[in-house]
Design a protein around this motif. Structure first.
Motif, PDB file in Angstrom:
ATOM      1  N   UNK B 206       0.836  -1.203   0.000  1.00 30.09           N
ATOM      2  CA  UNK B 206       0.000   0.000   0.000  1.00 30.09           C
ATOM      3  C   UNK B 206       0.872   1.255   0.000  1.00 30.09           C
ATOM      4  N   UNK B 207       1.965   1.236   0.785  1.00 27.87           N
ATOM      5  CA  UNK B 207       2.900   2.374   0.757  1.00 27.87           C
ATOM      6  C   UNK B 207       3.409   2.576  -0.666  1.00 27.87           C
ATOM      7  N   UNK B 208       3.738   1.469  -1.336  1.00 28.22           N
ATOM      8  CA  UNK B 208       4.240   1.558  -2.709  1.00 28.22           C
ATOM      9  C   UNK B 208       3.187   2.155  -3.632  1.00 28.22           C
ATOM     10  N   UNK B 209       1.943   1.689  -3.495  1.00 31.35           N
ATOM     11  CA  UNK B 209       0.873   2.196  -4.367  1.00 31.35           C
ATOM     12  C   UNK B 209       0.630   3.679  -4.124  1.00 31.35           C
ATOM     13  N   UNK B 210       0.618   4.062  -2.843  1.00 36.12           N
ATOM     14  CA  UNK B 210       0.385   5.473  -2.516  1.00 36.12           C
ATOM     15  C   UNK B 210       1.532   6.325  -3.057  1.00 36.12           C
ATOM     16  N   UNK B 211       2.755   5.817  -2.929  1.00 34.57           N
ATOM     17  CA  UNK B 211       3.924   6.555  -3.437  1.00 34.57           C
ATOM     18  C   UNK B 211       3.837   6.717  -4.947  1.00 34.57           C
ATOM     19  N   UNK B 212       3.408   5.634  -5.608  1.00 36.34           N
ATOM     20  CA  UNK B 212       3.254   5.663  -7.058  1.00 36.34           C
ATOM     21  C   UNK B 212       2.272   6.769  -7.454  1.00 36.34           C
ATOM     22  N   UNK B 213       1.185   6.867  -6.686  1.00 38.97           N
ATOM     23  CA  UNK B 213       0.143   7.835  -7.037  1.00 38.97           C
ATOM     24  C   UNK B 213       0.607   9.269  -6.862  1.00 38.97           C
ATOM     25  N   UNK B 214       1.507   9.506  -5.891  1.00 39.01           N
ATOM     26  CA  UNK B 214       1.978  10.891  -5.731  1.00 39.01           C
ATOM     27  C   UNK B 214       3.294  11.102  -6.472  1.00 39.01           C
ATOM     28  N   UNK B 215       3.699  10.142  -7.289  1.00 40.97           N
ATOM     29  CA  UNK B 215       4.854  10.334  -8.161  1.00 40.97           C
ATOM     30  C   UNK B 215       6.204  10.093  -7.504  1.00 40.97           C
ATOM     31  N   UNK B 216       6.205   9.450  -6.328  1.00 40.39           N
ATOM     32  CA  UNK B 216       7.478   9.155  -5.664  1.00 40.39           C
ATOM     33  C   UNK B 216       7.943   7.763  -6.110  1.00 40.39           C
ATOM     34  N   UNK B 217       8.582   7.718  -7.273  1.00 33.01           N
ATOM     35  CA  UNK B 217       8.951   6.439  -7.870  1.00 33.01           C
ATOM     36  C   UNK B 217       9.983   5.676  -7.042  1.00 33.01           C
ATOM     37  N   UNK B 218      10.902   6.402  -6.418  1.00 36.23           N
ATOM     38  CA  UNK B 218      11.963   5.747  -5.651  1.00 36.23           C
ATOM     39  C   UNK B 218      11.369   4.957  -4.492  1.00 36.23           C
ATOM     40  N   UNK B 219      10.464   5.649  -3.738  1.00 37.31           N
ATOM     41  CA  UNK B 219       9.841   4.983  -2.595  1.00 37.31           C
ATOM     42  C   UNK B 219       8.956   3.830  -3.067  1.00 37.31           C
ATOM     43  N   UNK B 220       8.240   4.044  -4.172  1.00 36.46           N
ATOM     44  CA  UNK B 220       7.355   2.996  -4.679  1.00 36.46           C
ATOM     45  C   UNK B 220       8.163   1.740  -4.992  1.00 36.46           C
ATOM     46  N   UNK B 221       9.280   1.935  -5.698  1.00 41.51           N
ATOM     47  CA  UNK B 221      10.128   0.802  -6.077  1.00 41.51           C
ATOM     48  C   UNK B 221      10.628   0.080  -4.835  1.00 41.51           C
ATOM     49  N   UNK B 222      11.118   0.866  -3.859  1.00 45.85           N
ATOM     50  CA  UNK B 222      11.665   0.268  -2.638  1.00 45.85           C
ATOM     51  C   UNK B 222      10.591  -0.502  -1.876  1.00 45.85           C
TER      52      UNK B 222
END
Lengths: 372, 386
Positions: B206-222
């Motif tokens: 869920x953290x990854x999905x939320x990060x993806x939605x706000x454009x934080x690709x680095x956090x999403x990937x991690x």
């Protein structure tokens, strides 16, 4: 979002996750071919399903081998045919099982059992299939039945929980209706394909430009050109639908646009020599590949596919004929008080050339600039 | 005459040079030892005996549901249903049984029926936390966010820790509040240590999905990587990660995610692999695409099919058939309304230039205020023709 349900459940077996080929709900595939005096067919039942029902993994090592399947053939047959019956006109058709062999489906190997049943078939009466396989084991199991009579096939999904299901043989003779529906599809496809429409328009204008309007030579040349176009696109449409040729729609569409451009230029400044039919034949080969994307050919048997192809083509032809006639009449009216048709032909071809040239660029580069 | 013959010849040559995709089946030589199917050893299987003992039946059903989920084997849902057969249509069944029944119906995408069972279950036993969580997730899949939120609130009254936060963050992430939801989730994640790996994996996803939605690709990937490390079995996380990587134009990484026998991959996974190999122009791309088509066609033969999502995605990305993709995506949208389904509908409709379908997707996007980087990036591009 299945995970939430998962959390408080006991993690019973964290065994091999990507279990080999276990990704489909349970179906068997049942084929019935009706002839006047008997029914023949085959029935594919998943080995996994048979194991769930009658434990055919003899040594319980988690692997069902070819040897085990052969050794269990009699039990498989006995189990299967106590759960499948056919009756017709109130009479039970005695089924005689035949050979068994392994056959591969998308989710693994099945045991295919051939069979025949002696039954005098009256096509006006329904075939009643009793099907109860895997009842008490998997209520989600279904049989995909394909019943063929007089060369036409009807498919049904049999639900074992319903016991028996009655199938009208006449449903399998619904060829004319499906032919019409495919013809409608073809007609629709031509009516929304501006590139195909413009190409037909150009064939007519090009003919009129060379031969003038209302004379026998013009009509003869036009019929030859349209016929050649039809024959050619039927060939490639057929090849594409049967999967013999298969290439990216992006390039098909680009090539189609290019044929429109070339034909338009040829109307403005003739550069293609020889009979027009040869040109329309060559370009028709390209257009046929484009037509294939408009045909819904999924899940059709080869026989039904042929019907579909024929119907679709009829629709396409009707559409083309309507367009060609309309343009022919329009040209006659536009050029009624002129000595030369060339200026009129050029004036129509020029915007088409420009438009189609933009299409070529758009489609080749996978971009979209025009609303058309 | 000569020149037109040249044109004909050229066209014929082009055609014959095309890659011919003739269907072929290689003959297999079989011996008695050839393994045709792998099944579970009988000792490892949940019991299948018909039983009138309701507790035994529920344990059996629950175990089969677990098998269905961990091994992605839809047949196991059928076995679970069989275990519950005596109570399958009874509205007076116990609350826990109704919840199991709902899970089986939900897997078959019978969401309304599942909702009815869960509502009955809640009425019978209002203090069961799991029921409220199940309800929240199901209602959010049906785009009934108000009721889903109410369920999360009921859950929060009954249970503490990470799970109520996940419930709310899941909805916040849909309804345009991805950033604060992520902050809350990360804070809670740091505080709760005694949480099992599966829950942590869900939280990371869920953290990854939320990060993806706000454009934080680095956090999403991690976070996707983290989720899969915590629970490698998590197919949902693996698929979501694959979709993220496909959006990020990293098909190579998708291929690496699915290093299994293609035969053994569930449909949704095989589909992503096929899309990635196609983008890479890999040698096995057309074979994988064909495999996907065959499987989807086989599923479609059953009639009502919970596979419209995969069918739409395959039509769009493997068959370049945006019109067909759009009608499938619309069909899918009638039952399933997760963010992925909205984005899929929008992508198909845009590719097909289908204005009414675009409007349906936009309606959802505007009502929810859903955020996603691809939305702002593609908004400028006009609908494409086939």
């Amino acid at each position: 979002m299945m995970r939430a349900l998962f959390l408080l459940c006991a993690l019973a077996s964290m065994a091999i996750s990507m279990n080999a080929r276990a990704h489909k709900a349970s179906d068997s595939y049942l084929t019935l071919d009706l002839s006047p005096t008997q029914i023949t067919g085959h029935w594919d039942v998943a080995l996994r399903d048979l194991d769930a029902a009658i434990a055919i993994d003899q040594n319980d090592d988690g692997a069902i081998t070819f040897g085990e399947m052969k050794a269990e053939a009699a039990r498989i047959r006995a189990y299967a045919f106590t759960h499948f019956s056919i009756s017709h006109m109130g009479k039970n058709c005695l089924i005689t099982p035949g050979a068994q062999s392994p056959i591969s489906h998308t989710d693994g190997f099945y045991s295919r059992i051939t069979f025949s049943a002696d039954c005098a078939i009256d096509v006006t009466a329904p075939i009643v299939v009793g099907y109860t396989l895997l009842t008490g084991i998997d209520p989600q199991h279904r049989a995909i039945l394909a019943l063929t009579a007089n060369g036409a096939t009807v498919t049904r999904v049999l639900d074992p929980n319903l016991g028996t299901q009655s199938i009208n043989i006449n449903d399998a003779n619904a060829t004319p209706q499906s032919l019409i529906s495919f013809a409608k599809e073809g007609l629709h496809h031509i009516s929304i394909g501006l590139d195909h429409i413009l190409f037909v328009v150009l064939i007519v204008i090009g003919t009129v430009r060379v031969h003038g309007n209302a004379n026998r030579a013009a009509l003869k040349s036009l019929i030859a050109a349209v016929t050649a176009f039809t024959v050619a696109h039927s060939i490639t449409l057929g090849l594409a639908v049967f999967g013999v040729v298969n290439f990216s729609p992006r390039w098909t569409e680009t090539l189609i646009a290019a044929t429109v451009t070339l034909t338009a230029i040829d109307v403005i400044v003739p550069f293609m020599m020889g009979p027009r039919w040869a040109m329309t034949f060559a370009f028709g080969l390209v257009h046929g590949l484009g037509l294939a994307t408009g045909m819904s050919a999924a899940n059709l048997t080869p026989g039904a596919l042929l019907t579909a192809l024929f119907g679709f083509n009829i629709g396409v032809e009707l559409g083309q004929l309507a367009i060609a006639s309309a343009v022919w009449l329009l040209m006659a009216w536009l050029t009624r008080s002129r000595t030369s048709v060339i200026p009129v032909a050029r004036r129509i071809a020029m915007p088409i050339a420009v438009l189609s040239l933009v299409w070529v660029a758009e489609r080749a580069s996978d971009q979209k600039w025009l609303p058309l | 005459m000569k020149r037109s013959l040249v044109v004909v010849a050229l066209c014929m040559a082009t055609l014959s040079a095309l890659p011919c995709a003739m269907a072929q089946k290689l003959p297999i030589t079989m011996t008695d030892d050839t393994v045709l199917a792998t099944v579970q050893k009988r000792a490892n299987r949940p019991p299948r005996l018909p039983t009138a003992d309701i507790n035994a039946a529920m344990i059996s059903a629950q175990r089969w549901i677990s098998v269905a989920r961990t091994q992605h084997d839809p047949r196991a849902y059928g076995y679970a249903q069989q275990a519950l057969a005596p109570w399958w249509t009874r509205d007076d069944a116990p609350a826990d049984l109704l919840r199991l029944r709902a899970a089986i119906k939900q897997a078959d995408h019978h969401f309304e029926a599942a909702l009815k069972d869960l509502s009955l279950s809640k009425a019978r036993s209002p203090d069961t936390a799991q029921t409220h969580l199940d309800l929240a997730i199901l209602l959010s899949t049906m785009a009934r966010y108000g009721e889903a939120r109410a369920s999360c609130q009921s859950l929060a009254k009954l249970s503490r820790g990470l799970i109520p936060t996940l419930c709310t963050a899941h909805l916040d992430g849909i309804e345009g509040r991805a950033a604060p939801a992520r902050a809350q989730l990360l804070a809670d994640l740091n505080q709760s240590h005694a949480v099992d790996a599966a829950t942590r994996s869900w939280a990371s996803t869920l953290v990854a999905e939320l990060s993806e939605r706000i454009g934080d690709h680095t956090q999403a990937h991690a976070s996707y990587t983290q989720a899969l490390r915590l629970n490698p079995e998590d197919l949902y996380a693996r698929i979501a990660f694959a979709d993220f990587l496909l959006d990020a134009q990293q098909p190579n990484a998708v291929v690496a995610l699915f290093r299994f026998e293609p035969d053994a991959l569930p449909d949704a996974a095989l589909l992503r692999l096929a899309i990635a190999t196609r983008q890479l122009n890999a040698t096995n791309a057309s074979a994988l695409a064909e495999m996907v088509r065959n499987r989807l066609a086989a599923s479609a033969q059953r009639g009502e099919s919970p596979h419209s999502r995969e069918q739409a995605l395959a039509a769009l990305k493997l068959d370049d058939a945006p019109q067909r993709a759009t009608s499938l995506a619309l069909k899918n949208w009638q039952t399933q309304k997760e963010p992925f389904d909205a984005l899929l509908l929008l992508a198909c409709a845009r590719a097909a230039g289908d204005a009414p379908a675009i409007a349906i997707a936009n309606q959802w996007l505007q009502t929810t205020q859903f955020q996603h980087p691809t939305l702002t990036a593609t908004r400028a591009i006009a609908p494409r023709r086939l």
